[in-house]
Each structure stands twice: as structure tokens, then as C-alpha cells.
Design a protein around this motif. Structure first.
Motif, PDB file in Angstrom:
ATOM      1  N   ARG A  76       0.886  -1.175  -0.076  1.00 50.86           N
ATOM      2  CA  ARG A  76       0.018  -0.085  -0.010  1.00 50.86           C
ATOM      3  C   ARG A  76       0.773   1.383   0.092  1.00 50.86           C
ATOM      4  O   ARG A  76       0.285   2.399  -0.047  1.00 50.86           O
ATOM      5  N   GLY A  77       2.095   1.214  -0.123  1.00 55.87           N
ATOM      6  CA  GLY A  77       2.946   2.336   0.020  1.00 55.87           C
ATOM      7  C   GLY A  77       3.000   3.342   1.328  1.00 55.87           C
ATOM      8  O   GLY A  77       3.098   4.473   1.168  1.00 55.87           O
ATOM      9  N   VAL A  78       2.931   2.525   2.467  1.00 51.03           N
ATOM     10  CA  VAL A  78       2.958   3.066   3.514  1.00 51.03           C
ATOM     11  C   VAL A  78       4.239   3.201   4.391  1.00 51.03           C
ATOM     12  O   VAL A  78       4.855   2.085   4.364  1.00 51.03           O
ATOM     13  N   PRO A  79       4.827   4.284   4.580  1.00 49.96           N
ATOM     14  CA  PRO A  79       6.082   4.470   5.128  1.00 49.96           C
ATOM     15  C   PRO A  79       6.079   3.826   6.515  1.00 49.96           C
ATOM     16  O   PRO A  79       5.060   4.215   7.633  1.00 49.96           O
ATOM     17  N   TRP A  80       7.038   2.994   7.047  1.00 47.53           N
ATOM     18  CA  TRP A  80       6.805   2.410   8.439  1.00 47.53           C
ATOM     19  C   TRP A  80       8.324   2.313   9.228  1.00 47.53           C
ATOM     20  O   TRP A  80       9.131   2.335   8.566  1.00 47.53           O
TER      21      TRP A  80
END
Length: 603
Positions: A172-176
Motif C-alpha cells: 500500500r506504499g505506507v512508510p513504516w
């Protein structure tokens, strides 16, 4: 950009401390909670812990299509999400564990993907489960079945969730950023915690004398981490560009081996520490009826070490110091014991050092009104009265939860208790009245007034049987709350109020109580206490129950000395149990003022 943190799992131990640290760092904070009542409790906790500014709350429903009302568009200004929510308990079914940990992670990541300016999602994984390969997601049915069977539902679900989080965030292209914390213990400064599972339960067994052997050997490493240190690390990691896409093992490498850890805390708490140690291999083969350990917890007993270098580097970069682990363990142990391992959750309970004696008190910290409880009960039986009049009730040495040996500690203990900063107002009950009188006699300038509740030395002699120490000790050690309530009050109604007193008697104090009861029967000591009271020229109030009167030969003498005499209608020797409201009304009025007139209650 203004920093705005959305915290899932806000009502948990980590979530609350995290929000406190975020707000102190200047961030706007929104707490995602499951009910309005939970939100109110979180806000109250934050206020009680010094947060002057307000936070926002939002109701989360992980079973709904939109987990937060309005969806991501309603939280467009959120810059970071902290995912602390999950189901942390042993004994779950596979379905419960996956729903509470794996499914929940997917929903949080999907929600995060819809926030336009999100900088980071910080996910709390675990030191034993971190570092999973996201390439294997989704797990096959065979892998899932084998992992859950081997590790148990909780640990396996956290392991699967670790892999799913990484895979879903990449998709989902979520920075983590992930943090893999060790066993989280209480605050490094106060020891505060409300979690009672894991090592805390082992300390509880040690406290109660139910731990026959220490688990593990010199290599068994079950690391710990204070909750405030974890919160500071998460706040720093969320804003650190270099932390994006990295996982950090956050734990204290100096944590002693598990058996040494338990032994250290046990000795600090003054309990007997077993000499026997059981190797992990033997523990895993023994039945649960012997080990008293949940089988799921045994997988945590390992000699493994963990890659902490990157976490130590990030902490150093942000000036986050690791607190001394042994001191933190002692403070954590104090908090657990003072709150009776979750049975007494109120916050106004603590251990303090009084004349070198580890002393328990409940009520208003630093109050100049000090209640000294009698026998065979503890300070807990006075907690309601103490709170209502702004006082603190303090267990005498060797009694209740206090350390020390007993009357032989009184000289130095009383000198420290009354201090030198101003007069204290002592309320002594039964044998506590003796301690109060001795303090006033030896340090008259430091004691402003005396209130003596059911002072045994001004009453009739006790039955001879009470002075037979072996008999009394045996009875006290084997009594139960119902029997004790009947003995002290003539009623079953106060059994619940005496549960903690019975626990103390069984655990360690029965012998000391028996010894002090025998001493209270000494005519010489009773005479010395009467003489000491006569020498005190400050204001004195004596409170007795109508069913527990003063001796006929002293009542008139006291009245002629302008001592206030107050009789509580219908009360016996323990009015704090049976007539707490009436007693608080009397004690709430300063000695020397007109005490309220108590009427016989209507039947």
C-alpha cells in the motif's frame, strides 16, 4: 508541518505513556479508543500524570468497514500513526489471536494508506517475533498450523502479524518503522504499571511464597524495558527519517538472567527467595500443575540474544538514556507489591523509606495527618477514612506491607516519621495508639495533636488467651476473611475489607501480630503508656465505640484533663470497618475544635 499523532491502543500501558511523551514533545495527539468511557479514563490518566493540555479522542471499531468514523479523509492532518493495539493474553484460540493481532494490523495499514501526508506508521511487534520475512505472506495453511501449534496462539499471531505488516505496508506504499520491545515493565521513575502477566506474575508468586524454584539458569535471558524508555524511543523513531523502513530491537542488554532478576526483586521486596533453580529443559517437561506456568510463556525462556546495535545508535542520536535496569526493577517491584499485584489499583499507594525501614502508606502523600493502624489489620482497612480526611495511613514496622521487625524498630522509625519540618497530627488505632503516644512523648515539639482510637491501654485487660502467642499465631495464620470479620466485628459484612489483612497474616505477619498482642497485655507497658500520655500537653482526642468503652477508672481522669472523649454509637474496637463514615466525620475536625455529636443510628 505540525506533528499530529494518531495512537491505536491508546488505553493500554504503552499507549498511555506514548501519548504523554508525544504531548510533552509538542505533538497534537488523537487517542483511538473503543468506547467513550475508555476515552474518558485515558484523558483522566493523562491529567493525573501532569498533562495540562487536552488531547482528541476517536472511537475505533475494528469490526466496521471504516474503523474510524469518516475514514482517512477525516484524519487528513495526521502525520504519524502508532499501532499499539492488539490482544496481549495467553490461552486464546487461534481465531481469537489472529483476529486480535493479524487482522487488526491489516486494517490499520489500509486506513493509513488513505492519509495523504502521513510520514510514518510505527508498529509495536516483539523481540521474540520480530524480523519475519514478508515474502512468505500469505502463510500457507500448513505453516500457520505448525507455527501456532508450536508457539501457542499469542506468540504465533504476533509473528504472523509482523510479516503481514511489512508486506501490507509495502503493497500500500505506507512508510513504516517497527519496534520489537522486550518485556515492558513499569515506569523507570515510579515503577507504575497495570500489566500483571509474564514476569509480573512470577514476582507475584514469589511474593506469596508460591514459587518453589527459580526458572532457568545463568544463561536464560528474558530482557526487560521500561515503558517510558520505549515511549521516548517510539517518539524519536517516528520523526527520524533514517528510521523509515527499519525494525529495531529495543531492550536492555544488561537485564540479569531471569533467575537472578527474580532473586534481585525478591530480596528487595524482603521475601524468601528459593535457592533451587529449574533448567528450562526440565520446566518444559513438567506438568503445569507443578510449574504453575502457562505453557505459552515457556517459549520465552531462552538464551537467545538480539541485534540491539541499531536501536542503541538511534537512542544515542536522540539523547535517550537507558535507565539503570536493577533500580527500575526495584521500583517496578515496589509498585506491583504496593498495589497488591492488581488487586488494589488505586494510585495513592506507595513504599517510602522511614528511618531505614521500607514502609507502606496509602492516602495523601506527604500529609501531616498520619494514621497508625492497629492489630491485626493493615493500612488498607483505613484507606477510605484516610482519603476522606486528606490523611495517609502507614503500616507499622513488621506489619501489613511494611518491612522491619516490629516494636524494636519504633525508636528510629518514629523519629523519622514525625520528621523535623513541622508538627504532625497522629491518629493511632489500638496498638497504633501506643506508637502515637510514644512519638508524642519522645518528640513533643514535632507532634501537634493526638487522636487515639480504641487505645487498648486505656481499656479493660484483654483475655488471657490472646496472650498465648503460639495459639494466636496459628489462628491468625490459618484464618480467612469471613472468620476474621466475625472475630473483629461480630458480623460477616466486612470480610471483603479484610482480604488483604488476611493475605498479610498468612504471608508473613501472623507471628509479629501475635507477639505484639501478647505485649499489649503487659500491665507494665500499659502503665508506661498511660504515664507517657499524661506527659503530653498538646490537644488529645480519644475515640471509642459504645461497645468498646474505656476502663471505668480512666474515663473520669481524662475528662478532668480536658481530653475530648468521643463515643461512636454501635461501634466496637474497629470503627474504621463498621462505622467509617462516622469516624471520618470525627477525624475530619481538628483536635481542639468541637467534634461532631454522633447519634445512635436509627434501627
Amino acid at each position: 508541518m505540525t506533528r499530529h499523532a494518531l495512537v491505536f491502543g491508546a488505553s493500554g500501558l504503552i499507549g498511555r505513556h506514548l501519548m504523554l511523551t508525544l504531548a510533552a514533545d509538542g505533538a497534537d495527539v488523537t487517542a483511538a479508543v473503543r468506547t467513550p468511557e475508555s476515552g474518558a479514563r485515558v484523558e483522566r490518566w493523562l491529567r493525573d500524570h501532569g498533562l495540562a493540555r487536552s488531547i482528541a479522542t476517536a472511537i475505533v471499531d475494528f469490526d466496521a468497514e471504516e474503523i474510524l468514523a469518516g475514514g482517512p479523509s477525516a484524519f487528513a492532518d495526521v502525520t504519524e500513526i502508532h499501532q499499539c493495539a492488539g490482544d496481549f493474553r495467553f490461552g486464546m484460540s487461534v481465531e481469537e489471536a489472529r483476529r486480535g493481532n493479524v487482522d487488526l494490523v491489516e486494517k490499520v495499514v489500509d486506513f493509513a494508506a488513505g492519509i495523504p501526508d502521513l510520514q510514518r506508521v510505527v508498529y509495536v511487534s516483539g523481540y521474540r517475533v520480530g524480523g519475519q520475512d514478508p515474502a512468505g505472506v500469505p502463510w500457507s495453511a500448513e505453516r500457520r498450523a505448525a507455527t501456532y501449534a508450536e508457539l501457542g496462539a499469542y506468540e504465533a499471531s504476533k509473528m504472523e502479524a509482523d510479516a503481514v505488516f511489512q508486506a501490507r505496508a509495502a503493497e500500500r506504499g505506507v512508510p513504516w518503522t517497527m519496534v520489537n520491545p522486550a518485556t515492558v515493565i513499569g515506569d523507570s521513575r515510579t515503577g507504575e504499571t497495570d500489566q500483571q502477566i509474564g514476569i509480573a506474575s512470577s514476582i507475584g508468586q514469589l511474593w506469596e511464597g508460591r514459587l518453589a524454584a527459580l526458572p532457568g539458569d545463568e544463561r536464560t535471558f528474558l530482557p526487560v524495558l521500561t515503558v517510558d524508555h520505549l515511549a521516548a524511543f517510539m517518539v524519536a523513531a517516528a520523526a527520524d527519517p533514517a528510521a523509515a523502513g527499519h525494525a529495531y530491537w529495543v531492550l536492555d542488554d544488561d537485564t540479569p538472567p531471569l533467575a537472578d532478576l527474580l532473586g534481585h526483586v525478591g530480596r528487595h521486596l524482603g521475601v524468601k527467595v528459593p535457592r533451587l533453580r529449574l533448567p528450562v529443559g526440565l520446566l518444559t517437561r513438567l506438568p503445569q500443575s507443578i510449574t504453575k506456568a502457562d505453557p505459552e510463556t515457556l517459549t520465552f525462556l531462552s538464551s537467545d540474544r538480539y541485534p540491539t546495535a541499531s536501536a542503541r545508535e538511534l537512542a544515542a542520536r536522540h539523547g535517550i538514556q537507558t535507565p539503570d535496569v536493577r533500580v527500575s526493577l526495584e521500583r517496578w517491584g515496589d509498585h506491583l507489591a504496593a498495589h497488591r499485584f492488581g488487586a488494589a489499583p488505586a494510585g495513592d499507594r506507595r513504599f517510602v523509606d522511614v528511618g531505614g525501614v521500607r514502609t507502606f502508606e496509602v492516602g495523601v502523600a506527604g500529609s501531616d495527618r498520619v494514621i497508625l493502624p492497629g492489630l491485626p489489620v493493615n493500612a488498607d482497612t483505613w484507606a477510605g477514612v484516610a482519603r476522606s480526611i486528606g490523611a495517609r495511613a502507614v503500616d507499622l514496622p513488621g506489619l501489613g506491607l511494611s518491612g522491619g521487625s516490629g516494636v524494636e524498630d519504633w525508636d528510629t522509625w518514629l523519629a523519622s516519621l514525625v520528621g523535623a519540618d513541622g508538627p504532625v497530627h497522629l491518629v493511632g488505632h489500638s496498638v497504633g495508639a501506643a506508637a502515637a503516644v510514644l512519638a508524642a512523648d519522645r518528640f513533643p515539639g514535632r507532634v501537634g495533636s493526638l487522636t487515639l482510637v480504641a487505645p487498648f491501654f486505656l481499656q479493660g485487660r484483654m483475655p488471657a488467651s490472646v496472650r498465648v502467642r503460639p495459639l494466636v499465631r496459628h489462628w491468625l495464620r490459618h484464618t480467612d476473611p469471613l472468620r476474621l470479620s466475625r472475630q473483629l466485628t461480630g458480623s460477616d459484612l466486612h470480610a471483603e475489607d479484610l482480604v488483604s489483612s488476611v493475605g498479610d497474616l498468612r504471608r508473613r505477619t501472623a507471628g509479629r501480630v501475635a507477639a505484639q498482642l501478647a505485649r499489649a497485655g503487659s500491665e507494665q507497658w500499659r502503665g508506661e503508656l498511660r504515664e507517657a500520655l499524661a506527659r503530653f500537653d498538646g490537644p488529645v482526642r480519644i475515640v471509642t465505640g459504645s461497645d468498646d468503652p474505656l476502663a471505668s477508672d480512666v474515663a473520669g481522669q481524662l475528662a478532668r484533663r480536658n481530653v475530648e472523649l468521643v463515643i461512636v454509637p454501635g461501634a466496637g474496637h474497629h470503627p474504621q470497618l463498621t462505622h467509617g463514615g462516622e469516624l471520618a466525620a470525627v477525624l475530619g475536625v481538628p483536635v481542639g475544635s468541637a467534634a461532631p455529636t454522633l447519634q445512635e443510628p436509627t434501627r
